[in-house]
Design a protein around this motif. Sequence first.
Motif, PDB file in Angstrom:
ATOM      1  N   ASN A 142       0.862  -1.175   0.000  1.00  0.00           N
ATOM      2  CA  ASN A 142       0.000   0.000   0.000  1.00  0.00           C
ATOM      3  C   ASN A 142       0.901   1.227   0.000  1.00  0.00           C
ATOM      4  O   ASN A 142       1.681   1.436   0.932  1.00  0.00           O
ATOM      5  N   GLN A 143       0.818   2.018  -1.064  1.00  0.00           N
ATOM      6  CA  GLN A 143       1.636   3.227  -1.186  1.00  0.00           C
ATOM      7  C   GLN A 143       0.795   4.422  -0.743  1.00  0.00           C
ATOM      8  O   GLN A 143      -0.262   4.683  -1.305  1.00  0.00           O
ATOM      9  N   ILE A 144       1.277   5.138   0.275  1.00  0.00           N
ATOM     10  CA  ILE A 144       0.535   6.267   0.819  1.00  0.00           C
ATOM     11  C   ILE A 144       1.470   7.456   1.042  1.00  0.00           C
ATOM     12  O   ILE A 144       2.688   7.316   1.047  1.00  0.00           O
ATOM     13  N   ARG A 145       0.888   8.614   1.215  1.00  0.00           N
ATOM     14  CA  ARG A 145       1.657   9.808   1.570  1.00  0.00           C
ATOM     15  C   ARG A 145       2.224   9.592   2.967  1.00  0.00           C
ATOM     16  O   ARG A 145       1.475   9.278   3.909  1.00  0.00           O
ATOM     17  N   PHE A 146       3.542   9.761   3.124  1.00  0.00           N
ATOM     18  CA  PHE A 146       4.141   9.379   4.400  1.00  0.00           C
ATOM     19  C   PHE A 146       5.435  10.142   4.638  1.00  0.00           C
ATOM     20  O   PHE A 146       6.088  10.612   3.698  1.00  0.00           O
ATOM     21  N   GLY A 147       5.804  10.241   5.885  1.00  0.00           N
ATOM     22  CA  GLY A 147       7.041  10.881   6.307  1.00  0.00           C
ATOM     23  C   GLY A 147       7.024  10.992   7.819  1.00  0.00           C
ATOM     24  O   GLY A 147       6.004  10.681   8.462  1.00  0.00           O
ATOM     25  N   PRO A 148       8.110  11.445   8.439  1.00  0.00           N
ATOM     26  CA  PRO A 148       8.152  11.543   9.896  1.00  0.00           C
ATOM     27  C   PRO A 148       6.998  12.324  10.513  1.00  0.00           C
ATOM     28  O   PRO A 148       6.462  11.936  11.554  1.00  0.00           O
ATOM     29  N   ALA A 149       6.589  13.428   9.885  1.00  0.00           N
ATOM     30  CA  ALA A 149       5.509  14.234  10.451  1.00  0.00           C
ATOM     31  C   ALA A 149       4.156  13.521  10.381  1.00  0.00           C
ATOM     32  O   ALA A 149       3.214  13.921  11.070  1.00  0.00           O
ATOM     33  N   LEU A 150       4.066  12.472   9.562  1.00  0.00           N
ATOM     34  CA  LEU A 150       2.829  11.703   9.442  1.00  0.00           C
ATOM     35  C   LEU A 150       2.943  10.341  10.119  1.00  0.00           C
ATOM     36  O   LEU A 150       2.052   9.501   9.970  1.00  0.00           O
ATOM     37  N   TYR A 151       4.023  10.135  10.860  1.00  0.00           N
ATOM     38  CA  TYR A 151       4.244   8.819  11.464  1.00  0.00           C
ATOM     39  C   TYR A 151       3.120   8.457  12.416  1.00  0.00           C
ATOM     40  O   TYR A 151       2.731   9.230  13.291  1.00  0.00           O
ATOM     41  N   ASP A 152       2.593   7.258  12.240  1.00  0.00           N
ATOM     42  CA  ASP A 152       1.506   6.726  13.058  1.00  0.00           C
ATOM     43  C   ASP A 152       1.833   5.269  13.326  1.00  0.00           C
ATOM     44  O   ASP A 152       1.696   4.421  12.435  1.00  0.00           O
ATOM     45  N   ALA A 153       2.287   4.973  14.539  1.00  0.00           N
ATOM     46  CA  ALA A 153       2.704   3.606  14.866  1.00  0.00           C
ATOM     47  C   ALA A 153       1.565   2.619  14.687  1.00  0.00           C
ATOM     48  O   ALA A 153       1.784   1.475  14.269  1.00  0.00           O
ATOM     49  N   GLY A 154       0.341   3.051  14.974  1.00  0.00           N
ATOM     50  CA  GLY A 154      -0.805   2.165  14.812  1.00  0.00           C
ATOM     51  C   GLY A 154      -1.046   1.808  13.359  1.00  0.00           C
ATOM     52  O   GLY A 154      -1.381   0.659  13.035  1.00  0.00           O
ATOM     53  N   LEU A 155      -0.891   2.790  12.473  1.00  0.00           N
ATOM     54  CA  LEU A 155      -1.084   2.539  11.042  1.00  0.00           C
ATOM     55  C   LEU A 155       0.005   1.613  10.508  1.00  0.00           C
ATOM     56  O   LEU A 155      -0.279   0.700   9.716  1.00  0.00           O
ATOM     57  N   VAL A 156       1.234   1.827  10.951  1.00  0.00           N
ATOM     58  CA  VAL A 156       2.329   0.953  10.537  1.00  0.00           C
ATOM     59  C   VAL A 156       2.050  -0.478  11.006  1.00  0.00           C
ATOM     60  O   VAL A 156       2.197  -1.443  10.244  1.00  0.00           O
ATOM     61  N   ASP A 210      10.342   9.659  15.331  1.00  0.00           N
ATOM     62  CA  ASP A 210       8.956   9.147  15.441  1.00  0.00           C
ATOM     63  C   ASP A 210       8.059  10.176  16.101  1.00  0.00           C
ATOM     64  O   ASP A 210       6.882  10.343  15.723  1.00  0.00           O
ATOM     65  N   ALA A 211       8.601  10.878  17.101  1.00  0.00           N
ATOM     66  CA  ALA A 211       7.788  11.831  17.879  1.00  0.00           C
ATOM     67  C   ALA A 211       7.323  13.018  17.047  1.00  0.00           C
ATOM     68  O   ALA A 211       6.380  13.715  17.442  1.00  0.00           O
ATOM     69  N   LEU A 212       7.932  13.252  15.887  1.00  0.00           N
ATOM     70  CA  LEU A 212       7.491  14.344  15.021  1.00  0.00           C
ATOM     71  C   LEU A 212       6.052  14.111  14.559  1.00  0.00           C
ATOM     72  O   LEU A 212       5.322  15.059  14.252  1.00  0.00           O
ATOM     73  N   GLY A 213       5.620  12.859  14.536  1.00  0.00           N
ATOM     74  CA  GLY A 213       4.268  12.546  14.128  1.00  0.00           C
ATOM     75  C   GLY A 213       3.230  12.832  15.184  1.00  0.00           C
ATOM     76  O   GLY A 213       2.019  12.744  14.908  1.00  0.00           O
ATOM     77  N   ARG A 214       3.664  13.178  16.378  1.00  0.00           N
ATOM     78  CA  ARG A 214       2.701  13.459  17.464  1.00  0.00           C
ATOM     79  C   ARG A 214       2.624  14.957  17.778  1.00  0.00           C
ATOM     80  O   ARG A 214       1.967  15.349  18.726  1.00  0.00           O
ATOM     81  N   ARG A 215       3.311  15.769  17.011  1.00  0.00           N
ATOM     82  CA  ARG A 215       3.295  17.209  17.300  1.00  0.00           C
ATOM     83  C   ARG A 215       1.998  17.838  16.789  1.00  0.00           C
ATOM     84  O   ARG A 215       1.431  17.404  15.797  1.00  0.00           O
ATOM     85  N   PRO A 235       8.122  12.059   0.799  1.00  0.00           N
ATOM     86  CA  PRO A 235       8.722  12.058   2.136  1.00  0.00           C
ATOM     87  C   PRO A 235       9.195  13.420   2.601  1.00  0.00           C
ATOM     88  O   PRO A 235       9.209  13.691   3.808  1.00  0.00           O
ATOM     89  N   PHE A 236       9.586  14.291   1.663  1.00  0.00           N
ATOM     90  CA  PHE A 236      10.098  15.604   2.053  1.00  0.00           C
ATOM     91  C   PHE A 236       8.990  16.649   2.128  1.00  0.00           C
ATOM     92  O   PHE A 236       9.053  17.564   2.952  1.00  0.00           O
ATOM     93  N   LYS A 237       7.985  16.538   1.279  1.00  0.00           N
ATOM     94  CA  LYS A 237       6.888  17.497   1.303  1.00  0.00           C
ATOM     95  C   LYS A 237       6.059  17.387   2.577  1.00  0.00           C
ATOM     96  O   LYS A 237       5.392  18.349   2.974  1.00  0.00           O
ATOM     97  N   THR A 238       6.081  16.223   3.194  1.00  0.00           N
ATOM     98  CA  THR A 238       5.258  16.017   4.389  1.00  0.00           C
ATOM     99  C   THR A 238       5.985  16.373   5.677  1.00  0.00           C
ATOM    100  O   THR A 238       5.393  16.305   6.749  1.00  0.00           O
ATOM    101  N   THR A 239       7.251  16.754   5.591  1.00  0.00           N
ATOM    102  CA  THR A 239       8.057  16.969   6.795  1.00  0.00           C
ATOM    103  C   THR A 239       8.893  18.241   6.672  1.00  0.00           C
ATOM    104  O   THR A 239       9.422  18.542   5.599  1.00  0.00           O
ATOM    105  N   ASN A 240       9.011  18.972   7.756  1.00  0.00           N
ATOM    106  CA  ASN A 240       9.838  20.173   7.793  1.00  0.00           C
ATOM    107  C   ASN A 240      11.298  19.774   7.964  1.00  0.00           C
ATOM    108  O   ASN A 240      11.727  19.377   9.048  1.00  0.00           O
TER     109      ASN A 240
END
Length: 259
Positions: A158-172, A254-259, A187-192
């Motif tokens: 399954n190919q989805i939009r993803f990167g550190p800022a979208l990290y979701d351990a449950g989804l993984v 990983d914590a970037l996904g919880r901000r 990966p770069f557009k989704t993360t600062n």
Amino acid sequence: MTIPALPLAGSSVSMPLLGFGTWQLRGDSAYQAVRDALEAGYRHLDTATMYGNEAEVGRALRDSGVPRDEVFVTTKLPPERAGDERATIDASLRDLGLDAIDLWLIHWPPSRGRSVKTWREFVKARDEGLTRAIGVSNYGPDEIDQLSDETGERPAVNQIRFGPALYDAGLVAAHRERGVVLEGYSPFKTTNLHDPALTGIASAHGVDPARVVLRWHIQHEIVVIPKSATPERIARNADLDGFELTPDEMTTIDALGRR
């Protein structure tokens, strides 16, 4: 460059964790970027019918001199082509100049409940040898379950939009539990990339933040497909040997996904 690969369910192929994306690359720019990527060591190319560049991707692969069996090629069916699956993959194979692709994805869930019917055609294409593995893109776990429950065949990827800022351990975890390889695009557009967490880790390893993001994907065993038209950046993104993120650094990212 040493890039690991993951075996794909329902197939005999393995998918490199680092690939080269070609979205928005057209004409000579697409051709040259793919040539540069193969020269830099990429052995996984990602395209799609809707990108309008399959012919350039195929020509670049042929002209590169890299043996076909060393390169993993993905393309995708646009949702509006549901009902025309065979004609679509035949056109993709013709444009790419290949006898078979390695992975064929449903680009987005088709409307009006056509996913299952389209998926059955994907299974048929795989069984006929037109593609070695089949999967989906932009699907949720429930939509993946519907395909598996109604056909007995689960998507390999399954190919989805993803990167550190979208990290979701449950989804993984949901993908791992289903035996579905998770692949991230943009990966770069989704993360600062200027986030202090990334710049600090990058400085510690003597690399740029973009490579930290790519290394993070690989260490999580999440396929990632960066895209660029700049030869220097293409080569730099492929230079992932020589450093490894520590467990604490992985947790910080990983914590970037919880901000």
